[in-house]
Design an enzyme around this catalytic site. Structure first.
Site: not given
Ligand code: CTP
Length: 469
Positions: A241-244, A318
């Site tokens: 995943g990512n930090r968005s 993102a």
């Protein structure tokens, strides 16, 4: 909007810094507006304090509009949340600069008399203070003024940017003119150079001014916004995943709704509430799902050629750039080394742009473009420099690209503020100061609304010319 400039914005010598600009009642007070602009261009977040006499030379409105913070003028006034304005500034500013500083300010400060917001902030702060005096030549050379300046410099450790020689307000010539503004900026840069950013958390800084309400200039428009971060499965319990958090995308959707648009939100993983009662919301998890749902929302399963079903796409999501090639159907167990094979995901924004513009994967004309042409907006989260942003805008064939440096204090994931540059296809670059995400959203939608109006006017003119033939 600014035109083409030779180089993309560098980080700025005051990037992430909060500078408190105190303006006292000198004829040179108007120059403080330009000083504020120079500080902002260096990347500083600036908050302005005006002494009562300064307000007779320059009104707080221009400072508030340019700094995006309410201006402090009254020592007894509280912020809307009950905090004491000049103390918040004193505790969070990286530097206080007083420019222009009158003889009265020098005298009051040298004696610790905190009768207005500027002297009170100087007294309460542990940040470096830079003072740029401006006054009549005889006032400057008076022993009282000179003694006060010496005390500020030697006993308090303030940096004094000495006034210059030249014509004065009295009509005479002498020493007393406010120093050249770049010299004042240099003194602030030098004063903060040795210390880290003092208070990067925007919540501990002075509040941002409320966003300016916009008119319903998107009525009748369909705006599609993607928000949040996609998740690519490794196995049934794990993902990449990512930090968005989805904050920026949701701010854009809410701003578009408030301006009268019909809004579709395609939401990947978000950690903020969505305006489900007002917008059409579709939830997705992976990049592949985002692609399917997005193409469906934009083109409703039909061939993209022909009439557009949306007016603008804002691709704030993102999107993962890589996905596991062989996600496991069963939970992977610990014990052995694991090597994940990843493959790149398709560039969804570039694909939508190609479809809208009637191009095939190689960029050759394949079918008629979608009409009327929708406005396509991309985001570019960069780290360190925005140099790649212009190339991204061209490669993805979008109309606008919102670029930000996610490593800059107050910008990026999980914050309520953002500092962005909006690039357009004509080569224009608009550098915005640190703003609330809602205000960034409205500034972006100002551009989208204007582009749509321009598009419709051009189409109308073309139709009239056709009819006259
Ligand atoms: N984007 C997209 N599909 C992808 C990756 C990104 O549509 N597979 C969109 C994002 O939503 C954003 C824009 O493209 O609006 C730019 O994303 P960014 O990650 O900055 O650019 P990339 O094309 O992924 O380039 P790089 O990873 O090299 O920075």
């Amino acid at each position: 909007m600014s035109g083409e400039r030779p180089a993309v914005r560098q980080a700025g010598r005051l990037a992430g810094r909060l500078v408190a600009l105190g303006v006292t009642g000198s004829i040179a007070a108007y120059k403080a507006v330009e000083l504020l602009r120079l500080l902002t261009a260096e990347g500083a977040d600036v908050v302005v304090l005006l002494s009562p006499s300064a307000t007779r030379f320059v009104g707080p409105l221009s400072f508030a509009a340019l700094s995006r913070h309410p201006v402090e003028t009254e020592v007894m006034d509280l912020l809307p949340d009950g905090r004491i304005g000049h103390i918040v500034i004193a505790d969070s500013a990286d530097a206080v600069v007083v420019a222009p500083a009158t003889a009265h300010f020098l005298g009051a400060m040298a004696n610790g008399m905190a009768g207005d917001v500027i002297t009170a902030a100087c007294l309460a702060t542990s940040a470096p203070v830079v003072v740029a005096p401006a006054m009549d030549g005889d006032m400057w050379t008076h022993p009282a003024t000179q003694a006060n300046v010496a005390r500020l410099r030697d006993a308090f450790g303030y940096s004094i940017v000495a006034p210059a020689s030249g014509p004065l307000a009295s009509g005479q010539s002498g020493v007393g003119r406010l120093a050249e503004l770049p010299a004042i900026v240099d003194a602030i840069v030098a004063a903060v150079a040795a210390s880290p950013v003092r208070q990067p958390d925007p919540a501990a800084r002075p509040p941002l001014a409320a966003a300016t309400p916009r008119e319903a200039d998107l009525t009748g428009r369909h705006v599609v916004v993607t928000a949040g971060g996609t998740r690519e499965p490794i196995d049934p319990v794990r993902f990449i995943g990512n930090r968005s958090t989805g904050r920026m995308g949701v701010a854009i959707a809410e701003a578009a709704l408030d301006r009268g648009a019909a809004v579709t939100i395609v939401a990947a993983d978000v950690s903020v509430p969505l305006p489900e009662d007002r917008a059409r919301v579709a939830r997705v998890e992976t990049t592949a799902e985002l692609r399917d749902v997005l193409l469906d929302a934009l083109f409703e399963g039909a061939a993209p050629a022909g009439e557009a079903r949306f007016d603008a796409l804002v691709m704030a999501a993102a999107v993962a750039d890589f996905t596991p090639t062989h996600p496991s159907a069963r939970k992977l167990t610990r014990g052995e080394d694991l090597t994940l094979e990843l493959q790149p995901t398709p560039d969804l924004l570039a694909e939508v742009a190609r479809l809208c513009r009637g191009l095939d994967a190689e960029g050759a004309a394949a079918h008629p473009p979608v009409r009327p042409a929708p406005v396509l907006v991309g985001f570019a989260a960069e780290t360190g420099s925005l140099d790649r942003a212009a190339a991204k805008l061209r490669a993805k064939r979008v109309d606008l690209l919102v670029a930000n440096d996610v490593t800059e204090a107050g910008s990026g994931f999980g914050t309520d503020t953002n500092r962005v540059m909006i690039l357009d296809a004509a080569g224009g670059r608009d550098e915005l100061p640190l703003l609330s995400k809602r205000e960034v959203a409205d500034r972006l939608l100002d551009r989208v609304a204007a582009a749509l109006d321009e598009r419709d006017t051009a189409a109308q003119t073309a139709r009239m010319q056709e009819a006259q033939r």
